[in-house]
Design a protein around this motif. Structure first.
Motif, mmCIF file in Angstrom:
data_model
loop_
_atom_site.group_PDB
_atom_site.id
_atom_site.type_symbol
_atom_site.label_atom_id
_atom_site.label_comp_id
_atom_site.label_asym_id
_atom_site.label_seq_id
_atom_site.Cartn_x
_atom_site.Cartn_y
_atom_site.Cartn_z
ATOM 1 N N ARG A 1 0.892 -0.989 0.145
ATOM 2 C CA ARG A 1 -0.021 -0.103 0.083
ATOM 3 C C ARG A 1 1.009 1.638 0.016
ATOM 4 O O ARG A 1 0.590 2.376 -1.125
ATOM 5 C CB ARG A 1 -0.638 -0.066 0.958
ATOM 6 N N ALA A 2 2.147 1.077 0.865
ATOM 7 C CA ALA A 2 2.813 2.560 0.965
ATOM 8 C C ALA A 2 3.315 2.924 -0.650
ATOM 9 O O ALA A 2 3.959 3.406 -0.283
ATOM 10 C CB ALA A 2 3.726 2.221 1.732
ATOM 11 N N ALA A 3 3.878 2.442 -1.163
ATOM 12 C CA ALA A 3 4.348 2.242 -2.641
ATOM 13 C C ALA A 3 3.557 2.428 -3.539
ATOM 14 O O ALA A 3 3.738 2.937 -4.385
ATOM 15 C CB ALA A 3 5.512 0.043 -2.909
ATOM 16 N N GLN A 4 1.953 2.699 -3.218
ATOM 17 C CA GLN A 4 1.755 2.797 -4.517
ATOM 18 C C GLN A 4 1.864 4.642 -4.754
ATOM 19 O O GLN A 4 1.808 5.369 -3.884
ATOM 20 C CB GLN A 4 0.221 3.186 -3.977
ATOM 21 N N GLY A 5 2.064 5.192 -6.142
ATOM 22 C CA GLY A 5 2.794 6.393 -5.981
ATOM 23 C C GLY A 5 3.943 6.654 -6.116
ATOM 24 O O GLY A 5 4.627 7.794 -6.008
ATOM 25 N N GLY A 6 4.940 5.740 -5.354
ATOM 26 C CA GLY A 6 6.444 5.713 -4.649
ATOM 27 C C GLY A 6 7.804 5.497 -6.135
ATOM 28 O O GLY A 6 7.244 5.357 -6.661
ATOM 29 N N ASN A 7 8.507 5.775 -6.308
ATOM 30 C CA ASN A 7 9.956 5.668 -6.818
ATOM 31 C C ASN A 7 10.136 4.605 -7.333
ATOM 32 O O ASN A 7 10.620 5.069 -5.668
ATOM 33 C CB ASN A 7 10.452 7.077 -7.556
ATOM 34 N N PRO A 8 10.765 3.681 -8.035
ATOM 35 C CA PRO A 8 10.694 2.180 -7.885
ATOM 36 C C PRO A 8 12.550 2.393 -7.510
ATOM 37 O O PRO A 8 12.996 1.627 -7.569
ATOM 38 C CB PRO A 8 9.764 1.145 -8.668
ATOM 39 N N CYS A 9 12.965 3.343 -8.298
ATOM 40 C CA CYS A 9 14.411 3.688 -8.419
ATOM 41 C C CYS A 9 14.864 4.204 -7.723
ATOM 42 O O CYS A 9 15.967 5.105 -7.882
ATOM 43 C CB CYS A 9 14.037 4.001 -10.148
ATOM 44 N N ALA A 10 14.006 5.026 -6.450
ATOM 45 C CA ALA A 10 14.823 6.142 -5.811
ATOM 46 C C ALA A 10 15.704 5.336 -4.848
ATOM 47 O O ALA A 10 16.676 6.331 -4.506
ATOM 48 C CB ALA A 10 13.217 6.158 -4.909
ATOM 49 N N VAL A 11 15.770 4.166 -4.768
ATOM 50 C CA VAL A 11 17.079 3.443 -3.198
ATOM 51 C C VAL A 11 17.394 2.572 -4.270
ATOM 52 O O VAL A 11 16.812 2.098 -4.982
ATOM 53 C CB VAL A 11 15.614 3.298 -2.426
ATOM 54 N N ALA A 12 18.275 2.384 -4.127
ATOM 55 C CA ALA A 12 19.254 1.487 -5.256
ATOM 56 C C ALA A 12 19.731 0.396 -4.180
ATOM 57 O O ALA A 12 20.462 0.413 -3.744
ATOM 58 C CB ALA A 12 21.101 1.672 -5.848
ATOM 59 N N PHE A 13 18.736 -0.612 -3.562
ATOM 60 C CA PHE A 13 18.394 -0.966 -3.268
ATOM 61 C C PHE A 13 19.314 -2.477 -3.464
ATOM 62 O O PHE A 13 19.658 -2.806 -4.948
ATOM 63 C CB PHE A 13 17.586 -1.950 -2.609
ATOM 64 N N PRO A 14 20.139 -3.528 -3.315
ATOM 65 C CA PRO A 14 20.681 -4.504 -3.597
ATOM 66 C C PRO A 14 19.771 -5.710 -4.163
ATOM 67 O O PRO A 14 18.661 -6.296 -3.480
ATOM 68 C CB PRO A 14 21.259 -5.221 -2.365
ATOM 69 N N ARG A 15 20.335 -6.019 -4.873
ATOM 70 C CA ARG A 15 19.414 -7.767 -6.177
ATOM 71 C C ARG A 15 20.788 -8.691 -5.651
ATOM 72 O O ARG A 15 21.289 -9.244 -6.131
ATOM 73 C CB ARG A 15 19.239 -6.889 -7.338
#
Ligand code: KG4
Ligand code: ZN
Length: 359
Positions: free
Chosen positions: A190-204
């Protein structure tokens, strides 16, 4: 035409008490009571509270399932119950209840592996599983890539499992450090709706690991999420929650779907089934759809209500076992809280060799 046999399924491995009824692959009833709210203030499931809640919910949930299907206990031909893995006390309550129902009705009892239940859940919506199929199980306690042939006859091949935290656990723990409520997965979604998925470079994590290409690891990602939140707090800044949640969700969805598709390619499998609580995640679903479509792989994901724990999925395995003429469990069968997934029934069944011996 003789009517199909009616299987009552019971689930109580964690915080959901589920009863479902399935006959010949058809879903007749699906009732779930959850003690989730009672755990929320502790930030996770408290085993003793869960066990007590199962005790209270068991009879009403079974009664409601029978009513929903318009059946009586005397109509039931078999009872299937989760015997593991899960919380010991919680499993005990479900198994004791299921034993008494099977005994009272004079019908066979089947002990079912909880994760096989998650796999079978999809058959209630989309019909029999393709043979073979790739299964991505993503729940609160497990993350595995499995090569599944006949779910109740063949051994289940693990191509990869998590070496530390499960994907759901990562969602739950990250949500906690983000100040979001339990369960964390839906809250992050829910919190992620509207957020930028590239904003933080979390590791893969473990993308490209050569020696064990399908293993997962999420504890580093959880730590990265905690560090990100901590850095903002130390600077006295408000957490950019939507961006953090969207980026974390993206990292998890990316790793899960990338590995699942790579496995489909390597093993020449044309169908991917994504199951378990995390398969309810909107980004996991969307990315899986996108990547499956471009790889020409058919994607199957159960509807949301069948993704999270429920009794219908256990009834679905029971129904397959009944139709495969699998031997039932003895009434002294016990729970196995850390049962590995090798077979759908928790007592190994080899009906194929039994059939060939008889022939
Ligand atoms: O399969 P499940 O209901 O129970 C287990 O067998 O563990 O999975 C529960 C997990 C929890 O970690 C929960 O946070 C996660 O599934 N979950 C989600 C979502 N809905 C449930 N994770 C991400 N996004 C969601 N929408
Ligand atoms: Zn589950």
């Amino acid at each position: 035409m003789p009517r199909g046999r009616i299987v009552l399924g019971i689930e109580s491995s964690c915080d959901e008490t589920g009863a479902g009824i399935v006959s010949d692959g058809r879903l007749l009833a699906h009732v779930v009571a959850s003690s989730m709210d009672e755990h929320a203030r502790f930030g996770g499931v408290v085993p003793e509270i869960a066990a007590r809640a199962h005790l209270h919910a068991f009879n009403p949930v079974v009664k409601e399932a029978l009513e929903q299907a318009g059946l009586r206990l005397s109509d039931v031909d078999a009872v299937a119950v989760t015997t593991g893995p899960g919380l010991s006390g919680a499993l005990q309550v479900g198994l004791a209840g299921a034993k008494s129902l099977a005994y009272a009705a004079g019908v066979p009892l089947y002990g079912v592996h909880h994760l096989a239940g998650h796999v079978a859940a999809d058959t209630l919506e989309h019909g029999p599983l393709p043979d073979p199929c790739m299964v991505l199980i993503v729940s609160g306690g497990h993350t595995s890539l499995l090569l599944v042939r006949d779910l109740v006859r063949d051994p289940i091949l693990h191509l990869g499992d998590t070496i530390d935290d499960a994907a759901g656990e990562c969602f739950d723990k990250a949500a906690r450090v983000f100040g979001l409520p339990y369960p964390g997965g839906p809250a992050i979604d829910r919190a992620a709706q509207g957020g930028n998925p590239c904003a933080v470079a979390f590791p893969r994590p473990l993308i490209g690991a050569e020696d064990d290409p399908y293993a997962f690891s999420f504890s580093g990602l959880k730590t990265a999420a905690a560090r990100w939140a901590e850095q903002h707090r130390q600077r006295g800044e408000e957490l950019p929650l939507a961006d953090g949640a969207a980026s974390l969700q993206e990292a998890i969805a990316d790793v899960l779907t990338r590995k699942a598709l790579a496995a489909c390619r390597e093993y020449g499998v044309r169908a991917l089934v994504a199951v378990g609580g995390v398969a309810a995640n909107s980004r996991v679903r969307a990315l899986a759809e996108e990547r499956c479509a471009s790889a020409g792989v058919a994607l199957r994901v159960p509807p949301l209500t069948l993704c999270t724990d429920n009794g219908a999925m256990i009834a679905a395995v029971g129904d397959l076992l009944v139709r495969a003429d699998a031997p039932p469990a003895q009434l002294d069968v016990s729970i196995d809280p850390s049962a590995p997934l090798h077979y759908a029934a928790l007592h190994p069944v080899d009906t194929r060799s039994a059939t060939s011996r008889a022939a």
